[in-house]
Each structure stands twice: as structure tokens, then as C-alpha cells.
Design an enzyme around this catalytic site. Structure first.
Site, mmCIF file in Angstrom:
data_model
loop_
_atom_site.group_PDB
_atom_site.id
_atom_site.type_symbol
_atom_site.label_atom_id
_atom_site.label_comp_id
_atom_site.label_asym_id
_atom_site.label_seq_id
_atom_site.Cartn_x
_atom_site.Cartn_y
_atom_site.Cartn_z
ATOM 1 N N GLU A 49 0.803 -1.061 0.089
ATOM 2 C CA GLU A 49 -0.205 0.089 -0.037
ATOM 3 C C GLU A 49 0.766 1.116 -0.001
ATOM 4 O O GLU A 49 1.591 1.399 1.128
ATOM 5 C CB GLU A 49 -0.788 0.197 1.066
ATOM 6 C CG GLU A 49 -2.016 -1.055 1.258
ATOM 7 C CD GLU A 49 -3.121 -0.956 2.479
ATOM 8 O OE1 GLU A 49 -4.092 -1.589 2.298
ATOM 9 O OE2 GLU A 49 -2.962 -0.134 3.404
ATOM 10 N N ASP A 60 -5.650 10.378 9.406
ATOM 11 C CA ASP A 60 -4.457 9.725 10.043
ATOM 12 C C ASP A 60 -3.901 10.432 11.283
ATOM 13 O O ASP A 60 -4.065 11.602 11.632
ATOM 14 C CB ASP A 60 -3.378 9.994 8.809
ATOM 15 C CG ASP A 60 -3.494 8.898 7.807
ATOM 16 O OD1 ASP A 60 -3.289 7.736 7.897
ATOM 17 O OD2 ASP A 60 -4.057 9.486 6.633
#
Lengths: 269, 400
Positions: A49, A60
Site C-alpha cells: 500500500e 491519520d
């Protein structure tokens, strides 16, 4: 059969689980990324990824936000990242690569332009954390028509009704977010995760990757016993960040961590 | 155009704008909020509770005031000020926080979080939290904490915890990112009071509905005081909650021009501004599709405005829609123009306006001089300028 599908079915035949590292493209600088991808594959990464850096990564934690800032300080753009995938493919035709990021970078390039370019460089899948299934019907369809997988998140708060909706539109694999929070947050509770995965499995045959809260070989091994894939990100990104001035050292730490995880996962089978 | 007032659709879309672009973790909470809001907003008991607080706690209705000397000076249309600056806590923000705190109470959430730029929304959130006995955490960029020290102290006095945000540009957009991260992590016990008519559905809708009390009053007061509707309604636009609040009840009144004034900063041509509707492109940020300031690679650009409350690279999605269908016009006033109007309103009317609202006043004066004396303009004076003393004194080189 897509490259992602082939990857998971080959692992299944061996009774093993996918090790899926996440790194932000262009972190700590764009010259590092392709080499790091090859290094990660060499110690047992099955699928990569690759993060698209974004100025406002809302989902995040601070570790990946800082990675985004490092990558953006070198002007790492989506076009550059697609070129990195093309470069990676020159020496690797089997390991799937998934781009993971936020919608605005793709929207700015244009969906059609992006899908065509992604196909051209032989990318395998796309996961946009702020693009839910109800807003992405056309995009997911275009991706599939181009032979790419649209990957979606399922979380502890996802209702059964939404799980059905997500399973209907997703392909490749499903990414189960193990905890409520941002990347790099608390540690994983594998018992709670297993219960939710059982529910998800009632609605899909897609492989299930689990991420968030996997910090070391022991937690990777535990998760590999309940899932088809183990996604690990912040601990790797942290190593790159701690050694931003010495990328070779950062990459060596990433490789060492992944190698330990791989061995622990294979020993746990 | 007649159906513009019926938006958003069931999924929160205003034409191509709005929607819900958030990570999966928040969907259950957004569904819950939407269902709770839709049920309560239709209930007479909730409406009565809201109206009572508006009257006795906020001090509504706020006056519609004819600014005679300002009108005289520009020699054209009559300039009326909708005095949101007279509300409790000093700005329109309280209308929204009262409404959302009532939702939090009905949903049984013991903890509220908020983001703030100028600090007005943070103060308004801390205020309602104190009143309802809720824990309150306010996220604020460290750059804004420096610019708005007094409001930071106010929030602390009111019992809120102010968390400095050091990521990104350290202003409002980064505070919003941080608040979203908190919400994702603590979604079970936390209600997120978004301060403007932006974010994922249902926020743009419910913030607009709570703020529309401004426009309903202004419409009624215009009819009472002038015997007609105004020719133009002018409001500043950062995220756009005071503007959509005053615009919305006028949308079906096609002869009333609706004018949103964005922060022109140092001038559109310099790129140092906060005017996504005037100089941006559609994109996705903070849970909605809307006009944004972003670069060619989709990265969000830093913004500049003398007023912290307008210093934001996005805008509420309904404004994007009203711009595209041509129902509202969006223009800019620069830092200098806003500061000029700030001083002028002090000297001519004895009103110290917020720097945000001064942008609306600046454009309204410019318009007024081109209009006839029998015409009227209603300006939303969205907040008072007490919080801006330090900023203006710094510009003047004076130690306060």
C-alpha cells in the site's frame, strides 16, 4: 483474475496470510520509494500500500501526517507516484500495488485521467479513505472496467447494513480498521476484531486485511491467525521519519521490522 | 431555482456539492445525528426549547439598525446593520452552538468538541457546555491562539480545555482536522459541534437551519421598518454560516440580491487570500465537496486574511451551489478595505465590528454609493470587534 486476487489465492493455497506494508510515497524523499518497495518485497511483503501524501490527512495520526509533510516538501505529486509504480513494475510483475490516500488529489487530476494512467502503469487497486461507497459508484465501476480493484474500509462502527453495501461495491480485498481512531493509535484487541470479522465474512468472500494498531511481530502474528492479511503502517513510517536524514538506515529498519513480522506470521500458521 | 430552498437532498447534496466524504468510522455517528436532527427539528417541543434560549439566553431578536451616518457618507442606498454583534458572546456563532448543544443533550453525549479560528465559535461552544454541564475541548491552531489570546482566556474561564494545533498551517483548517481525529477516536461519548455550515451531511443543513433565525428576523424587520424587502443582503463568508443564515430565508425572494464577501487578503492577484468561491475550484475537504483553494496536485493551499475567522480554504457547500446557479454573488474585500470599514464604523456609528464582519461592511459601502437613496442594503454585522483589539493595535504599532 486480478493480481490482488491471484496474490491472496496463492497465499491461501499455502495456508499463509498476506503481509501488507504501508509507506507514504515520496517519504522521506521521492528517490527512496521504488527501492524501498523492492526491499520490502524481498523480505516477504505480499502487497504494497503506497500512500498518496495529502496536506490534510484527517483520518491519520501525527506519524503519517509528518510523512505527508516530508513527501510534500519534495513536491511528491500523484503523477510522480504513478511513475514510481511504472518503475517498480519494470522489475516486478507479480506484487500488487494499491494506492491509498484522500480523494482531492485524485479529483484534481480527474477521475478518467487517473483511471487511464493507473491502468497504463499497471496499478492494482485504489483505497480513498474519504470516498465512501455511496459517493463512489461511478468511480468504482470505472476502476473495475480498467481491471483495477476498488478497496474499501470497514470499521468497528460499521453497521451490518453498511457492511452489505460495502461488500457489494468493493473488490480485491476489504480493509478492516481494527479500532476507533486514527492511524498509529492504540493497540489492537484481536478478540473484538475476530467477532466483527465473523460478521463481515457472512456477507463476502473477499479476503480481509486488518490494519491499525499492529506494532510488532507478536501483534502481526496474532492478527494473521484471524485475518487474510496484516496491514502495517505507522511503525514503518516512524522508522523512516526517525531517520529522515539517513534514508538508507530508515529503510533498513523497515526491512528488519517486516522481516520479523513475516517470520512470526509464518511460524504462527 | 424555486427548489433551491428544498436542498440538500437525502444524502446531503446541494447539486454536485456537499455529501459525506469522511472515513468509514464516522458514518454511524453521522447517521445517528441526521436521524436525531430530522426528528427533533420537526418537533414543536424542541423548537420551543430553541426559541426560548434564543430569546432569554442569547437576547434575540437582534436589532436591525439603520446606520444613518454611514449611509450619509456614501450618499446612496440606506445601510441597515443586522446586529448579531449584540448577541450573548458577541457573534452569530451562539445561535448554532445552542442548537447543537441541545442535540448533544438529547443524544446523551457528555463531551463536546469544537474547532475554532477566531475563537468566537470556541467561546460559544465553551459557553453552552458550561451551561449544560458538558465537558468541552476546543481545538485551535497555535497561530490563531497567538492572534486571539483574549478568546483563549475566555474559553478557559468558561471551563473548556483549549488544545493548540501545531500541524500544517496551524490555523482553522488544521484545527478542524484535529477535531475530526478526536471525534473518530471518541465517537461513542463525544458530540462534535462544527462551527460553520460546512463538513459532512447533516452539518451544513443543521447549521444553516439554526442560523436561519438571522434571516427570518431580518426579513420580518425589513418589512416592518421599511415596508419592503431589502434590495440587497450582504454578509461575509469564511465557512459561511452567518451568510447562509441571513441568505436562506431570502432565497425565494428573487428581487433581493444576495452578496457574500470573501476575504481578499492582500488582493486576489497576490494569491494571499481566503476566497475559494472567487478564486478556487471544486474539490473535497473536511467531509464535503465544495469550492476550495488547492494547488494543481490537489494539495490544500495556505490562506491569508487579517481576520482569523475568514482564514479558511473551503466554504460551506450551499454557497458553492448558490454561486453556480447564480442565486448569490460572491465578491471580495481586502484586508485594507476591511480595516478601513472597521475604523469608519467605530467613528461614524459607535460600533466596533469584528474584522470578519468589516469585510461585509466594506463591500456594502462600495455598493451603496452606486445605488439610489430609496434602496436598502441589509448587512449582517455578524460579530463585535472586542476580540480584534490586539490585531488592530499591532497593525497600528500600539501596545495595549
Amino acid at each position: 483474475m486480478s493480481r490482488i486476487e491471484a496474490c491472496f489465492s496463492a497465499l491461501k493455497a499455502q495456508g499463509r496470510q498476506a503481509l501488507i506494508p504501508y509507506v507514504t510515497a515520496g517519504d522521506p524523499n521521492p528517490q527512496v520509494t521504488v527501492g524501498l518497495m523492492h526491499q520490502m518485497v524481498s523480505v516477504g511483503a505480499d502487497l504494497i500500500e503506497l500512500g498518496i501524501p495529502f496536506s490534510d490527512p484527517m483520518a491519520d495520526g501525527p506519524v503519517i501526517q509528518l510523512a505527508c509533510e516530508r513527501a510534500l516538501s519534495h513536491n511528491t505529486s500523484l503523477a510522480m507516484i504513478l511513475a514510481m509504480v511504472a518503475e517498480f513494475r519494470q522489475d516486478n510483475s507479480t506484487t500488487p500495488v494499491v494506492l491509498m490516500g484522500y480523494l482531492n488529489t485524485v479529483e484534481k487530476m480527474g477521475y478518467d485521467v487517473f483511471v487511464a494512467a493507473a491502468k497504463e502503469v499497471d496499478l492494482d487497486g485504489v483505497l480513498l479513505v474519504d470516498l465512501p461507497p455511496e459517493e463512489s459508484a461511478d468511480f468504482a465501476k470505472n476502476l473495475r472496467q480498467a481491471g483495477l480493484d476498488a478497496i474499501f474500509l470497514i470499521t468497528p462502527t460499521t453497521t451490518e447494513e453498511r457492511i452489505k453495501k460495502i461488500c457489494a461495491v468493493g473488490s480485491g480485498y476489504l480493509y478492516y480498521v481494527s479500532l476507533k481512531g486514527v492511524t498509529g493509535g492504540a493497540s489492537i484487541d484481536t478478540v473484538a476484531v475476530e467477532q466483527k470479522l465473523d460478521l463481515v465474512k457472512q456477507h463476502t468472500k473477499l479476503p480481509l486485511g486488518v490494519g491499525f494498531g499492529i506494532k510488532d511481530a507478536a501483534s502481526a502474528a496474532r492478527v494473521s491467525q484471524i485475518a487474510d492479511g496484516v496491514v502495517v503502517g505507522s511503525v514503518l513510517v516512524n522508522a523512516l521519519g526517525d531517520n529522515a536524514n539517513d534514508p538508507a538506515k530508515g529503510c533498513a529498519q523497515v526491512v528488519a521490522t517486516l522481516s520479523e513480522m513475516r517470520q512470526a506470521m509464518d511460524a504462527a500458521v | 431555482m424555486t427548489n433551491a430552498t428544498s436542498l440538500p437532498d437525502a444524502d446531503g447534496h446541494f447539486g454536485p456539492y456537499g455529501g459525506r466524504f469522511v472515513s468509514e468510522t464516522l458514518f454511524a455517528a453521522l447517521d445517528d445525528l441526521r436521524d436525531t436532527y430530522d426528528r427533533l427539528w420537526q418537533s414543536p417541543e424542541f423548537q420551543a426549547e430553541f426559541d426560548l434560549d434564543m430569546a432569554h439566553y442569547v437576547g434575540r431578536p437582534s436589532p436591525l439598525y439603520l446606520a444613518k451616518r454611514l449611509t450619509q457618507k456614501y450618499g446612496g442606498a440606506q445601510i441597515y446593520l443586522k446586529r448579531e454583534d449584540l448577541n450573548h458572546t458577541g457573534a452569530h456563532k451562539i445561535n448554532n452552538t445552542i442548537g447543537q448543544a441541545l442535540l448533544a443533550k438529547h443524544m446523551g453525549k457528555p463531551r463536546i468538541i469544537a474547532e475554532t479560528g477566531a475563537g468566537q465559535h470556541g467561546v460559544a461552544s465553551a459557553t453552552v457546555a458550561a451551561r449544560l454541564g458538558l465537558e468541552c475541548v476546543v481545538y485551535m491552531g497555535v497561530e490563531d491562539i497567538r492572534r486571539q489570546a483574549q478568546n483563549v482566556y475566555r474559553m478557559k474561564l468558561l471551563g473548556a480545555k483549549v488544545v493548540g494545533v501545531t500541524s500544517g498551517t496551524q490555523t482553522l483548517k488544521d484545527a478542524l482536522n484535529e477535531a475530526m481525529r478526536d471525534w473518530v477516536t471518541n465517537v461513542d461519548n463525544t458530540y462534535y459541534i462544527i462551527g460553520t455550515a460546512a463538513g459532512p451531511h447533516p452539518y451544513p443543513k443543521l447549521v444553516r437551519d439554526f442560523q436561519s433565525i438571522i434571516g427570518r428576523e431580518a426579513r420580518r424587520q425589513s418589512l416592518e421598518q421599511t415596508g419592503k424587502l431589502p434590495d440587497a443582503v450582504v454578509a461575509c463568508v469564511g465557512g459561511g454560516s452567518n451568510a447562509i443564515g441571513i441568505f436562506h430565508p431570502f432565497i425565494d425572494d428573487k428581487d433581493v440580491r444576495l452578496i457574500g464577501v470573501e476575504a481578499g487578503g492582500k488582493g486576489l492577484e497576490t494569491g494571499q487570500h481566503a476566497a475559494p468561491l472567487s478564486d478556487g475550484t471544486p474539490g473535497v475537504l473536511h467531509g464535503n465537496r465544495t469550492y476550495l483553494m488547492s494547488d494543481d496536485n490537489g494539495q490544500i493551499l495556505g490562506t491569508h486574511s487579517v481576520s482569523a475567522g475568514l482564514d479558511y480554504p473551503g466554504v460551506g457547500p450551499e454557497h458553492s451551489y448558490l454561486k453556480d446557479i447564480g442565486r448569490a454573488e460572491y465578491v471580495v474585500a481586502t484586508d485594507d478595505e476591511a480595516l478601513h470599514s472597521f475604523r469608519e464604523l467605530c467613528l461614524l456609528e459607535g460600533i466596533i465590528p469584528a474584522l470578519e464582519s468589516s469585510h461585509a461592511v466594506a463591500y456594502a459601502c462600495k455598493m451603496a454609493s452606486q445605488m439610489r437613496p430609496d434602496q436598502t442594503i441589509v448587512v449582517n454585522l455578524s460579530g463585535r470587534g472586542d476580540k480584534d483589539m490586539q490585531t488592530v493595535a499591532d497593525i497600528d504599532g500600539i501596545e495595549v
